[in-house]
Design a protein around this motif. Structure first.
Motif, mmCIF file in Angstrom:
data_model
loop_
_atom_site.group_PDB
_atom_site.id
_atom_site.type_symbol
_atom_site.label_atom_id
_atom_site.label_comp_id
_atom_site.label_asym_id
_atom_site.label_seq_id
_atom_site.Cartn_x
_atom_site.Cartn_y
_atom_site.Cartn_z
ATOM 1 N N ARG A 82 -2.040 -109.135 -51.663
ATOM 2 C CA ARG A 82 -1.201 -109.196 -50.672
ATOM 3 C C ARG A 82 -1.222 -110.681 -49.868
ATOM 4 N NH1 ARG A 82 -2.551 -105.869 -44.882
ATOM 5 N NH2 ARG A 82 -1.478 -107.408 -43.451
ATOM 6 N N GLY A 83 -0.115 -111.310 -49.723
ATOM 7 C CA GLY A 83 0.161 -112.596 -49.165
ATOM 8 C C GLY A 83 -0.774 -113.957 -49.880
ATOM 9 N N VAL A 84 -0.873 -113.554 -51.310
ATOM 10 C CA VAL A 84 -1.690 -114.590 -51.966
ATOM 11 C C VAL A 84 -0.476 -115.248 -52.841
ATOM 12 C CG1 VAL A 84 -3.099 -115.324 -53.878
ATOM 13 C CG2 VAL A 84 -3.683 -113.771 -52.219
ATOM 14 N N ASN A 85 0.278 -116.395 -51.882
ATOM 15 C CA ASN A 85 1.496 -116.723 -52.351
ATOM 16 C C ASN A 85 1.227 -117.907 -53.609
ATOM 17 O OD1 ASN A 85 2.710 -115.731 -50.021
ATOM 18 N ND2 ASN A 85 1.829 -117.354 -48.957
ATOM 19 N N ASP A 86 2.023 -118.173 -54.398
ATOM 20 C CA ASP A 86 1.933 -119.051 -55.470
ATOM 21 C C ASP A 86 3.086 -119.990 -55.616
ATOM 22 O OD1 ASP A 86 1.597 -119.818 -58.254
ATOM 23 O OD2 ASP A 86 1.106 -118.063 -58.914
ATOM 24 N N ASP A 87 2.957 -121.224 -55.823
ATOM 25 C CA ASP A 87 3.942 -122.281 -56.007
ATOM 26 C C ASP A 87 3.675 -122.947 -57.396
ATOM 27 O OD1 ASP A 87 1.641 -123.576 -55.161
ATOM 28 O OD2 ASP A 87 2.657 -125.108 -54.269
ATOM 29 N N PRO B 268 6.151 -107.942 -55.373
ATOM 30 C CA PRO B 268 5.198 -107.128 -55.064
ATOM 31 C C PRO B 268 3.589 -107.609 -55.397
ATOM 32 C CG PRO B 268 7.048 -106.028 -56.134
ATOM 33 C CD PRO B 268 6.996 -107.486 -56.171
ATOM 34 N N ALA B 269 2.770 -107.260 -54.352
ATOM 35 C CA ALA B 269 1.194 -107.590 -54.518
ATOM 36 C C ALA B 269 0.673 -106.394 -55.267
ATOM 37 C CB ALA B 269 0.817 -107.775 -53.114
ATOM 38 N N ASN B 270 -0.385 -106.912 -56.123
ATOM 39 C CA ASN B 270 -1.132 -106.227 -56.934
ATOM 40 C C ASN B 270 -0.277 -105.323 -57.838
ATOM 41 O OD1 ASN B 270 -3.642 -106.660 -55.490
ATOM 42 N ND2 ASN B 270 -3.039 -105.406 -53.791
ATOM 43 N N ASP C 294 16.551 -129.555 -54.246
ATOM 44 C CA ASP C 294 15.288 -129.991 -54.803
ATOM 45 C C ASP C 294 14.910 -129.108 -56.095
ATOM 46 O OD1 ASP C 294 14.551 -127.698 -53.502
ATOM 47 O OD2 ASP C 294 12.944 -128.670 -52.563
ATOM 48 N N GLY C 295 15.568 -128.060 -56.462
ATOM 49 C CA GLY C 295 15.441 -127.319 -57.575
ATOM 50 C C GLY C 295 14.447 -126.248 -57.406
ATOM 51 N N THR C 296 13.949 -126.144 -56.262
ATOM 52 C CA THR C 296 12.973 -124.836 -55.808
ATOM 53 C C THR C 296 13.814 -123.598 -55.551
ATOM 54 O OG1 THR C 296 12.784 -125.488 -53.508
ATOM 55 C CG2 THR C 296 11.202 -126.361 -54.912
ATOM 56 N N TYR C 297 13.200 -122.404 -56.170
ATOM 57 C CA TYR C 297 13.809 -121.148 -56.171
ATOM 58 C C TYR C 297 12.802 -120.230 -55.397
ATOM 59 C CZ TYR C 297 17.223 -123.099 -59.376
ATOM 60 O OH TYR C 297 18.186 -123.716 -59.828
ATOM 61 N N ARG C 298 13.036 -119.653 -54.340
ATOM 62 C CA ARG C 298 12.134 -118.906 -53.559
ATOM 63 C C ARG C 298 12.191 -117.340 -53.513
ATOM 64 N NH1 ARG C 298 12.767 -123.231 -48.274
ATOM 65 N NH2 ARG C 298 12.604 -125.251 -49.519
ATOM 66 N N PHE C 299 11.403 -116.765 -53.674
ATOM 67 C CA PHE C 299 11.278 -115.523 -53.705
ATOM 68 C C PHE C 299 10.027 -115.127 -52.480
ATOM 69 C CE2 PHE C 299 12.410 -116.054 -57.893
ATOM 70 C CZ PHE C 299 13.436 -115.346 -58.132
ATOM 71 N N VAL C 300 10.810 -114.901 -50.969
ATOM 72 C CA VAL C 300 9.860 -115.007 -50.080
ATOM 73 C C VAL C 300 9.478 -113.496 -49.605
ATOM 74 C CG1 VAL C 300 9.888 -115.735 -47.515
ATOM 75 C CG2 VAL C 300 10.827 -117.177 -49.392
ATOM 76 N N ASP C 301 8.522 -113.215 -49.687
ATOM 77 C CA ASP C 301 7.767 -111.839 -49.120
ATOM 78 C C ASP C 301 8.685 -110.705 -49.899
ATOM 79 O OD1 ASP C 301 5.899 -113.009 -47.518
ATOM 80 O OD2 ASP C 301 7.116 -112.768 -45.657
ATOM 81 N N ASN C 302 8.950 -111.111 -51.150
ATOM 82 C CA ASN C 302 9.533 -109.630 -51.934
ATOM 83 C C ASN C 302 9.003 -109.723 -53.328
ATOM 84 O OD1 ASN C 302 10.673 -112.052 -53.190
ATOM 85 N ND2 ASN C 302 12.800 -111.369 -52.266
ATOM 86 N N ASP D 224 -4.135 -112.019 -47.397
ATOM 87 C CA ASP D 224 -3.806 -112.806 -46.018
ATOM 88 C C ASP D 224 -3.326 -111.454 -44.982
ATOM 89 O OD1 ASP D 224 -2.354 -113.850 -43.792
ATOM 90 O OD2 ASP D 224 -1.118 -114.948 -45.134
ATOM 91 N N PRO D 225 -3.905 -111.133 -43.948
ATOM 92 C CA PRO D 225 -3.894 -110.154 -43.200
ATOM 93 C C PRO D 225 -2.441 -110.258 -42.303
ATOM 94 C CG PRO D 225 -5.706 -111.405 -42.303
ATOM 95 C CD PRO D 225 -5.310 -111.818 -43.380
ATOM 96 N N GLY D 226 -2.020 -111.569 -42.466
ATOM 97 C CA GLY D 226 -1.016 -111.873 -41.566
ATOM 98 C C GLY D 226 0.364 -111.466 -42.455
ATOM 99 N N ALA D 227 0.288 -111.443 -43.574
ATOM 100 C CA ALA D 227 1.363 -111.101 -44.686
ATOM 101 C C ALA D 227 2.075 -109.840 -44.529
ATOM 102 C CB ALA D 227 0.903 -111.478 -45.829
ATOM 103 N N PRO D 228 3.274 -109.361 -44.640
ATOM 104 C CA PRO D 228 3.679 -107.992 -44.729
ATOM 105 C C PRO D 228 2.805 -107.230 -45.724
ATOM 106 C CG PRO D 228 5.520 -109.602 -44.701
ATOM 107 C CD PRO D 228 4.343 -110.380 -44.843
ATOM 108 N N VAL D 229 2.698 -106.070 -45.610
ATOM 109 C CA VAL D 229 1.927 -105.255 -46.430
ATOM 110 C C VAL D 229 2.590 -105.239 -47.713
ATOM 111 C CG1 VAL D 229 1.156 -102.988 -46.897
ATOM 112 C CG2 VAL D 229 0.626 -103.886 -44.587
ATOM 113 N N GLY D 230 1.845 -105.235 -48.849
ATOM 114 C CA GLY D 230 2.467 -105.085 -50.185
ATOM 115 C C GLY D 230 3.025 -106.087 -50.804
ATOM 116 N N VAL D 231 3.304 -107.533 -50.218
ATOM 117 C CA VAL D 231 4.116 -108.415 -50.896
ATOM 118 C C VAL D 231 3.625 -109.690 -50.711
ATOM 119 C CG1 VAL D 231 6.398 -107.092 -50.332
ATOM 120 C CG2 VAL D 231 5.316 -108.919 -48.620
ATOM 121 N N ARG D 232 4.146 -110.516 -51.467
ATOM 122 C CA ARG D 232 3.759 -112.124 -51.193
ATOM 123 C C ARG D 232 4.854 -112.865 -51.779
ATOM 124 N NH1 ARG D 232 1.550 -114.198 -56.272
ATOM 125 N NH2 ARG D 232 2.035 -112.904 -58.088
#
Length: 295
Positions: free
Chosen positions: A277-282, A224-226, A214-222, A160-168
Motif C-alpha cells: 500500500r502506497g509504495v508508488n512506482d515511477d 492494487p497493492a499486494n 510530457d509522455g507520462t501516463y498516470r495511474f493514481v491510487d488505482n 504509506d499509512p497516508g495512502a488509501p487502503v489497498g492501492v498505490r
C-alpha cells in the motif's frame, strides 16, 4: 587679440576630446551590456527541491519539511555526469549558470520502497508533468528552471499509512528512443497521445490513463497493492511508423530509465511489480523508435 585665438582653439579641442571620450564610454558600455546579455542568455540556473509531501497532494506547500543531504545528479546528452550536489538545509540542490541544453536529473533515494524508507509521492496536478519523479529531464534555455520532488515516508511495515487502503500509484513514461538503445537519454522527448490500460490477471481492463504532453501516463491510487500479475498495456498497439525498443537492457541496471515493455500479441505490455500500500512506482517506461533497435 592674437593671444585669444590659441586659447579659444585649445578650448574647442578640449571640448571635442571630452565629447569623443564620452561617446567612446557610451559605446563601450553598450557593448558590455550586449555581451553580458548574450553570455547570460547562454546559461540558466537549475534548482531541484526535495521535500516531504506531508499532505500527499503532489505539490509543494508552505511548511512542508525540506529534505537535506539528498544527492542530486545531473547528466548531459552523452550520459556524462556533470554535477553532483546534495540538497542543503532548505532541501535545495542548486546548479548555477548551467549551460543551455538538455539534461537528465536523478534524485538518489537509497531506501526507496524499503521499510522506514521513502517513495516518490503522487504526480502533481498543477506542477509540470515530470515533477515528483526520481529521474526526469529538463531543458535549460537561458532562464531559471526549478523542479520539485516530493517524497513520502513508509512505516516499519513498509507501507504509506497516508495512502488509501489497498492501492498505490504507478506512473509510466512513453518516450522516443531516438538512438534506439533502450535507454532514456537527455533530449529524447516523451510520446503523448497514447492510451495505456491497467489489466488484472483475468485480462480485464480496470483502469486507463491518457498522457500529458510530457509522455507520462498516470495511474493514481488505482493500482492494487499486494497484487501480482497485473499488466499495463498500450491499448492501441505499437503506433504506426514506430517499433518497440529493446526491453530491460543492461539487466535492469538502468531500471529507472530503460524500457520495460515486451510485445505480446502485437501489444506492448509491462508487468507491474507487486508492492504494498502506497509504495508508488515511477520506474516503468515504454520506448519506441523509428529506426533499427539495438540488441
Amino acid at each position: 587679440m592674437a593671444m585669444t585665438q590659441p586659447v579659444h582653439r585649445s578650448r574647442r579641442m578640449q571640448r571635442r576630446y571630452l565629447t569623443a571620450v564620452t561617446i567612446a564610454a557610451l559605446v563601450l558600455s553598450m557593448l558590455l551590456t550586449l555581451l553580458s546579455a548574450r553570455v547570460a542568455s547562454a546559461v540558466g540556473d537549475l534548482t531541484v527541491r526535495v521535500y516531504t509531501d506531508s499532505n500527499r497532494d503532489g505539490d509543494f506547500d508552505s511548511g512542508e519539511p525540506a529534505l537535506s543531504g539528498v544527492p542530486v545528479l545531473v547528466y548531459n546528452t552523452d550520459n556524462n555526469l556533470l554535477y553532483s550536489v546534495n540538497t542543503n538545509a532548505f532541501g535545495l540542490a542548486i546548479f548555477p549558470s548551467t549551460p543551455n541544453g538538455n539534461y537528465r536529473v536523478e534524485v538518489t533515494n537509497p531506501a526507496n520502497g524499503a521499510p522506514n524508507g521513502t517513495v516518490i509521492s503522487l504526480p502533481g496536478p498543477v506542477t509540470p508533468g515530470q515533477d515528483n519523479a526520481l529521474v526526469f529531464f529538463v531543458t535549460i534555455s537561458g532562464a531559471p528552471v526549478q523542479r520539485d520532488v516530493g517524497l513520502r515516508s513508509l512505516d516499519a511495515s513498509g507501507i504509506d499509512p497516508g495512502a488509501p487502503v489497498g492501492v498505490r500509484t504507478v506512473v509510466v513514461r512513453a518516450w522516443d528512443d531516438r538512438d534506439a538503445n533502450g535507454i532514456q537519454d537527455a533530449g529524447e522527448p516523451g510520446i503523448s497521445g497514447l492510451t495505456l490500460g491497467l489489466y488484472n490477471p483475468s485480462n480485464v481492463l480496470v483502469a486507463t490513463a491518457a498522457s500529458g504532453p510530457d509522455g507520462t501516463y498516470r495511474f493514481v491510487d488505482n493500482v492494487p497493492a499486494n497484487a501480482s500479475n497485473y499488466t499495463i498495456r498500450v491499448t492501441g498497439g505499437i503506433p504506426a511508423g514506430w517499433v518497440l525498443t529493446t526491453q530491460d537492457v543492461n539487466f535492469n541496471s538502468e531500471d529507472q530509465r530503460d524500457s520495460d515493455a515486451q510485445l505480446v500479441g502485437g501489444v506492448p505490455r509491462i508487468n507491474v511489480p507487486n508492492r504494498p500500500r502506497g509504495v508508488n512506482d515511477d520506474s516503468l517506461d515504454v520506448g519506441f523508435s523509428r529506426g533499427a533497435v539495438s540488441g
